[in-house]
Design an enzyme around this catalytic site. Structure first.
Site, short mmCIF file in Angstrom:
data_model
loop_
_atom_site.label_atom_id
_atom_site.label_comp_id
_atom_site.label_asym_id
_atom_site.label_seq_id
_atom_site.Cartn_x
_atom_site.Cartn_y
_atom_site.Cartn_z
N ARG A 47 0.82 -1.21 0.00
CA ARG A 47 0.00 0.00 0.00
C ARG A 47 0.85 1.26 0.00
NH1 ARG A 47 -5.53 -0.28 2.86
NH2 ARG A 47 -4.65 1.46 4.01
N ARG A 58 0.90 12.63 -9.84
CA ARG A 58 0.76 14.08 -9.69
C ARG A 58 2.01 14.81 -10.20
NH1 ARG A 58 -4.03 13.88 -9.97
NH2 ARG A 58 -5.38 13.86 -8.17
N HIS A 61 1.67 14.96 -13.81
CA HIS A 61 0.70 15.99 -14.18
C HIS A 61 1.33 17.37 -14.19
CE1 HIS A 61 -2.84 13.24 -12.84
NE2 HIS A 61 -2.58 13.08 -14.13
N SER A 89 8.62 0.86 7.71
CA SER A 89 9.68 0.27 8.54
C SER A 89 11.06 0.72 8.13
CB SER A 89 9.62 -1.26 8.45
OG SER A 89 10.00 -1.69 7.14
N SER A 150 -2.27 1.71 8.02
CA SER A 150 -3.18 2.66 7.36
C SER A 150 -2.83 4.11 7.62
CB SER A 150 -4.63 2.39 7.76
OG SER A 150 -5.09 1.19 7.20
N GLU A 153 0.21 5.15 5.63
CA GLU A 153 -0.08 5.26 4.21
C GLU A 153 -0.92 6.50 3.90
OE1 GLU A 153 0.00 0.48 4.45
OE2 GLU A 153 -1.93 1.52 4.35
N ASP A 161 0.72 15.01 -1.63
CA ASP A 161 -0.15 16.06 -2.16
C ASP A 161 0.26 17.44 -1.65
OD1 ASP A 161 -1.62 14.40 -3.78
OD2 ASP A 161 -3.35 14.27 -2.45
#
Length: 186
Positions: A47, A58, A61, A89, A150, A153, A161
């Protein structure tokens, strides 16, 4: 309130706590490293790798020469290029040799990790320290009820971003202008 009743609220609170721990100087350095690189290469596994791929998209882009390590169309890394590795990790077995080889070639290596003291962190020219896993709780304030990595990530995606926004501002580039590089064979 049970977590299941408003899971999104719990996640947003955890993200705010994690974001408060970010070092703005490290994020600025990351943006500068991207903008000064000859070419940018990104790598990650699982992930975390998906978040790095989103960051690469991005960058593309924006018109930056960027590659995802492992793709068939990825060029060879060279001196003056930047390799960014996303690994919670910092010990992911498939990524450690990449950092070492990139260093030997003379490329700049950046690690986005929660373990600056890890093998990848030690092999990097710079580290962006990110919070975010249950293993992280004992040592840091970024605790999480989310499964596995989670939170790491999510913050990895947000950091990517945020760097994009910084680069857009520096280049006076709008999101609308970036659509010229968006895929058109969909």
């Amino acid at each position: 309130m049970k977590t299941s009743d408003a899971g999104y609220a719990v996640i947003l609170k955890e993200l705010q706590q994690a974001a408060a721990q970010l070092d703005q100087g490290q994020l600025t350095y990351l943006a500068e490293a991207v903008s000064s690189a000859g070419r940018v290469f990104v790598a990650g596994a699982g992930r975390s790798g998906l978040m790095m791929r989103a960051f690469a998209m991005r960058l593309m882009h924006m018109g930056i020469d960027v590659y995802v390590v492992g793709e068939t169309v990825t060029r060879s890394l060279g001196k003056g290029d930047l390799l960014l590795i996303g690994s919670g990790s910092g010990e992911t077995k498939s990524l450690v040799p990449m950092a070492e080889k990139a260093q030997a070639i003379g490329a700049v290596v950046g690690a986005l990790t929660l373990a600056p003291e890890s093998t990848i962190g030690r092999n990097a020219d710079f580290v962006v320290k990110l919070p975010g896993t249950p293993k992280d709780q004992a040592e840091h304030e970024a605790s999480t009820v989310q499964p596995m990595g989670s939170l790491f990530e999510q913050i990895l995606l947000i950091v990517g971003d945020a760097v994009i926004l910084s680069l857009m501002e520096k280049q006076e580039l709008s999101g609308k202008a970036m659509y010229g590089n968006h895929a058109n064979l969909e």
